[in-house]
Design a protein around this motif. Structure first.
Motif, short mmCIF file in Angstrom:
data_model
loop_
_atom_site.label_atom_id
_atom_site.label_comp_id
_atom_site.label_asym_id
_atom_site.label_seq_id
_atom_site.Cartn_x
_atom_site.Cartn_y
_atom_site.Cartn_z
N THR A 76 10.02 0.91 -1.11
CA THR A 76 9.74 -0.48 -1.47
C THR A 76 10.61 -1.48 -0.74
O THR A 76 10.12 -2.51 -0.26
CB THR A 76 9.92 -0.67 -2.99
OG1 THR A 76 9.17 0.32 -3.68
CG2 THR A 76 9.48 -2.05 -3.43
N VAL A 77 11.90 -1.21 -0.61
CA VAL A 77 12.80 -2.27 -0.14
C VAL A 77 13.61 -1.94 1.10
O VAL A 77 14.08 -2.86 1.78
CB VAL A 77 13.78 -2.69 -1.27
CG1 VAL A 77 13.05 -3.26 -2.45
CG2 VAL A 77 14.67 -1.53 -1.68
N PHE A 78 13.82 -0.66 1.43
CA PHE A 78 14.87 -0.36 2.40
C PHE A 78 14.60 -0.95 3.78
O PHE A 78 15.46 -1.65 4.34
CB PHE A 78 15.08 1.16 2.51
CG PHE A 78 16.30 1.52 3.31
CD1 PHE A 78 17.55 1.47 2.74
CD2 PHE A 78 16.18 1.88 4.64
CE1 PHE A 78 18.68 1.77 3.48
CE2 PHE A 78 17.31 2.18 5.39
CZ PHE A 78 18.56 2.13 4.80
N PRO B 247 0.81 -1.22 0.00
CA PRO B 247 0.00 0.00 0.00
C PRO B 247 0.84 1.27 0.00
O PRO B 247 0.47 2.26 -0.63
CB PRO B 247 -0.83 -0.12 1.28
CG PRO B 247 -0.09 -1.09 2.14
CD PRO B 247 0.56 -2.05 1.20
N LEU B 248 1.98 1.26 0.69
CA LEU B 248 2.82 2.45 0.72
C LEU B 248 3.33 2.80 -0.66
O LEU B 248 3.32 3.97 -1.08
CB LEU B 248 4.00 2.23 1.68
CG LEU B 248 3.67 2.23 3.17
CD1 LEU B 248 4.91 1.90 3.99
CD2 LEU B 248 3.10 3.57 3.60
N GLY C 222 -5.52 -4.43 5.17
CA GLY C 222 -6.63 -3.61 4.72
C GLY C 222 -6.21 -2.55 3.74
O GLY C 222 -6.88 -2.32 2.72
N LEU C 223 -5.09 -1.88 4.02
CA LEU C 223 -4.59 -0.88 3.09
C LEU C 223 -4.23 -1.50 1.75
O LEU C 223 -4.44 -0.91 0.69
CB LEU C 223 -3.37 -0.18 3.69
CG LEU C 223 -3.65 0.79 4.84
CD1 LEU C 223 -2.34 1.27 5.46
CD2 LEU C 223 -4.46 1.98 4.34
N SER C 224 -3.66 -2.71 1.78
CA SER C 224 -3.33 -3.39 0.53
C SER C 224 -4.57 -3.66 -0.29
O SER C 224 -4.56 -3.57 -1.53
CB SER C 224 -2.59 -4.70 0.83
OG SER C 224 -1.38 -4.47 1.49
N GLY D 235 3.53 6.03 -4.95
CA GLY D 235 3.79 6.01 -6.38
C GLY D 235 2.86 6.94 -7.15
O GLY D 235 3.28 7.62 -8.08
N GLU D 236 1.60 6.96 -6.75
CA GLU D 236 0.65 7.86 -7.42
C GLU D 236 1.06 9.32 -7.22
O GLU D 236 0.90 10.15 -8.12
CB GLU D 236 -0.76 7.63 -6.88
CG GLU D 236 -1.37 6.28 -7.25
CD GLU D 236 -1.65 6.17 -8.74
OE1 GLU D 236 -1.77 7.21 -9.42
OE2 GLU D 236 -1.73 5.03 -9.23
#
Length: 505
Positions: free
Chosen positions: A118-120, A94-95, A226-228, A100-101
Motif C-alpha cells: 500500500t505505502v512503501f 488495484p494491487l 483500468g485495473l482500478s 488483499g483478497e
C-alpha cells in the motif's frame, strides 16, 4: 555541470515541493489504514504496521534521494520522482485489492505485506524529493543550517497539514479510491509541470523526458486506471471507520447480513425483526426478555448500533420502548436506513457520536437495559472496555436493570477474563454466557457478560438459553471467579485490548 544546474531553486518552489511531497506521504499513510482494513482488520497491530512501514519508506527514501542527488544533477531527479510516485500511487489501489483478497486475515506476515504494498514504494519515492531539493538549495555553505532547518520545518508542516485535512475532511467526504486517484493525478501533474519548468531553466538542451518515456508512463498510468476500475471491492459504502457492505441471505427472503471490513457484523430480517440469527443476539434477546414483564415497555441504551438488530427486536417485542443508540459512524446509520430497515422515530433514536463521550450526558438511573455491542474490528474499543466506562454504565442502570456486553475472544481467553474482571469490579452481580467449548478454552467465540446492581434472574436466563439451537451455559459466583482467575482489571491508564485479544489467524 552548468551554472544553471548550480543555481538554487526559487525559494517558493523549493518550499512547495517539500511541503507537497511530505504531505502526500501522510495522505498515503492515513488512507492506507482504510485500504487495508477490509483484508487485515483495523487492530493496533495494523496501525503499528502502517506507521512502521511508512517510517521505513521515509528513511530509505531520504537516504536514496540524498545519494542520487550527489551522483547526478538534482534538477533531473525531481520530476521523475514525482511522476513515478504518482504512477505507484495509482497502481496501489488495484494491487492492494488483488493482494488483499489473496492475503486476507490477521496474520502478521499478511499485515506487513499488504501494508508494504500500500505505502512503501510511493512513500519512498516521495521521501526522496526533500533531500534533492535541499541539495539544490545549498548554493551558499554559510547558510546550510538555515536552509536545512527551513525546509525540514516546511516538510513537517506539510505532513501535519495533510494529516489533519485527510483525517478530518477527505476521509469523511471521499472514498479512499477517489483520494488515491486524485493524489496520483496531482503527483503526475506536478511532476510534469516541475519537469517542464526545470527543463526551460537549464542551459543544456534536451527533453526532460523522451517521447518514448512519456508514452511508457502514459501506458502504465492507463493500465493502472483500468485495473482500478475492475479490481474487486468489498465495499458498498466506505465510511469514516470501515468498509461496509450488505448482502442478501439466500436462505431467508428478508435476511440481510451487514459486513464491516469483510467480517459478518449484524443480521437483520426485514420481514420479522423478532428473528435473531446470530447466537449472541439470541442470548441478548433472552436476557432482554427478562428485563421487565413480557410486553412491557422499557428504556434501553445501546452502545453501538451496527445493523440495529437488538433495538428493532425490542421495538417488536416491547412496543413503546425507548431505545437510544450511540453509534459513532454516521454513514453506517445512513446505510442501515437505506438497506437494513432502520426507521428512526420517538422509540428508536440513533445518536451519532462516541459512546464514551455521549454516556457522560446520560441521566443517572435512566435505563432498564444497557447493551454494549461496539467493536473496532474484533475488539471492543479500549476506552469502552475500562473500569471507568463500566462505572458510567453502572451509573446509568436503574435498580433492577441489566447490562449486557458482547465480547469476542480466542484462546487463551485473556481479554474476556480481563473484561469480566473489569465489569465485576463495578457491578456486584455478574454472570457470563458462552458456548461450553469456548469457556473451556478450546474455541474462539462470542461471550456475553451480564451484570446488574441487583441479583440477576440466572435460573430463568439459563432456562431460556436451554431452548436455543446451539448449546450455551451460564456461569457465575465461584465458578466465574475461577474463570477470571488473576486477570487484571482494565483501566483508562492500562487497557491493552489488542494485545490481550489473540487473533484467530
Amino acid at each position: 555541470m552548468s551554472d544553471s544546474s548550480r543555481r538554487p531553486l526559487p525559494g517558493r518552489l523549493a518550499a512547495f515541493l517539500v511541503f507537497f511531497a511530505s504531505g502526500a506521504v501522510l495522505v498515503l499513510e492515513t488512507v492506507a489504514l482504510r485500504m487495508v482494513g477490509p483484508y487485515v482488520g483495523v487492530s493496533l497491530q495494523v496501525t503499528s504496521s502502517v506507521i512502521a512501514v511508512s517510517l521505513g519508506a521515509i528513511a530509505y527514501g531520504a537516504w536514496l534521494g540524498g545519494w542520487f542527488a550527489d551522483q547526478r544533477d538534482p534538477r533531473t531527479l525531481i520530476a521523475p520522482a514525482l511522476v513515478l510516485a504518482g504512477i505507484a500511487t495509482g497502481l496501489t489501489l488495484p494491487l492492494v485489492r488483488y493482494a488483499g483478497e489473496a492475503l486476507r486475515g490477521g496474520a502478521v506476515p499478511a499485515i506487513l505485506l499488504v501494508t508494504a504494498i500500500t505505502v512503501f514504494i510511493p512513500a519512498l519515492l516521495l521521501s526522496a524529493v526533500p533531500p534533492i531539493v535541499v541539495k539544490l538549495q545549498l548554493a551558499d555553505l554559510n547558510r546550510t543550517g538555515q536552509v536545512v532547518g527551513r525546509l525540514s520545518s516546511i516538510g513537517t508542516l506539510g505532513a501535519v497539514t495533510a494529516t489533519l485535512v485527510t483525517g478530518f475532511v477527505l476521509v469523511a467526504a471521499l472514498p479512499s479510491n477517489v483520494i488515491m486517484v486524485s493524489l496520483a493525478v496531482s503527483l503526475g501533474v506536478v511532476g510534469l509541470a516541475v519537469g517542464s519548468y526545470l527543463h526551460r531553466d537549464r542551459a543544456r538542451p534536451g527533453l526532460p523526458l523522451s517521447q518514448r518515456a512519456k508514452a511508457t508512463l502514459a501506458v502504465i498510468g492507463i493500465a493502472g486506471a483500468g485495473l482500478s476500475a475492475v479490481a474487486p471491492t468489498p465495499c458498498d459504502v466506505e465510511t469514516a471507520y470501515s468498509c461496509a457492505a450488505v448482502e442478501v441471505d439466500p436462505e431467508r427472503a428478508g435476511g440481510r447480513v451487514l459486513y464491516l471490513n469483510s467480517a459478518q457484523h449484524s443480521y437483520v430480517d426485514l420481514d420479522d425483526p423478532r428473528h435473531l440469527e446470530f447466537a449472541y443476539t439470541q442470548w441478548i434477546g433472552a436476557v432482554a426478555d427478562l428485563a421487565a414483564p413480557p410486553g412491557e415497555a422499557i428504556d434501553a441504551l445501546h452502545l453501538g448500533g451496527g445493523g440495529f438488530t437488538v433495538p428493532a427486536y425490542l421495538a417488536a417485542t416491547r412496543p413503546g420502548s425507548d431505545s437510544v443508540v450511540f453509534e459513532i459512524d454516521g454513514r453506517l446509520v445512513e446505510l442501515a436506513e437505506r438497506s437494513l430497515g432502520l426507521r428512526p422515530g420517538p422509540g428508536l433514536r440513533p445518536v451519532v457520536g462516541d459512546a464514551r463521550m455521549l454516556i457522560a450526558d446520560r441521566a443517572d438511573a435512566s435505563a432498564d437495559l444497557v447493551v454494549g455491542d461496539a467493536f473496532g474490528d474484533l475488539a471492543v474499543p479500549w476506552h469502552l472496555a475500562t473500569r471507568e466506562m463500566a462505572a458510567e454504565v453502572r451509573r446509568v442502570v436503574r435498580p433492577g436493570g441489566i447490562y449486557v456486553q458482547n465480547v469476542i475472544d480466542y484462546p487463551p481467553l485473556r481479554f474476556i477474563r480481563a473484561e469480566t474482571a473489569t465489569v465485576a469490579a463495578v457491578f456486584p452481580h455478574v454472570a457470563l454466557i458462552a458456548p461450553p467449548r469456548a469457556l473451556a478454552g478450546d474455541d474462539g467465540a462470542n461471550f456475553l457478560i451480564v451484570a446488574g446492581p441487583d441479583p440477576l434472574p440466572l435460573a430463568r436466563i439459563a432456562e431460556r438459553l436451554a431452548a436455543l439451537p446451539e448449546p450455551v451455559i451460564v456461569i457465575s459466583g465461584a465458578e466465574l471467579d475461577a474463570f477470571i482467575g488473576r486477570a487484571r482489571v482494565l483501566t483508562d491508564s492500562f487497557a491493552p485490548v489488542d494485545q490481550l485479544l489473540v487473533s484467530p489467524y
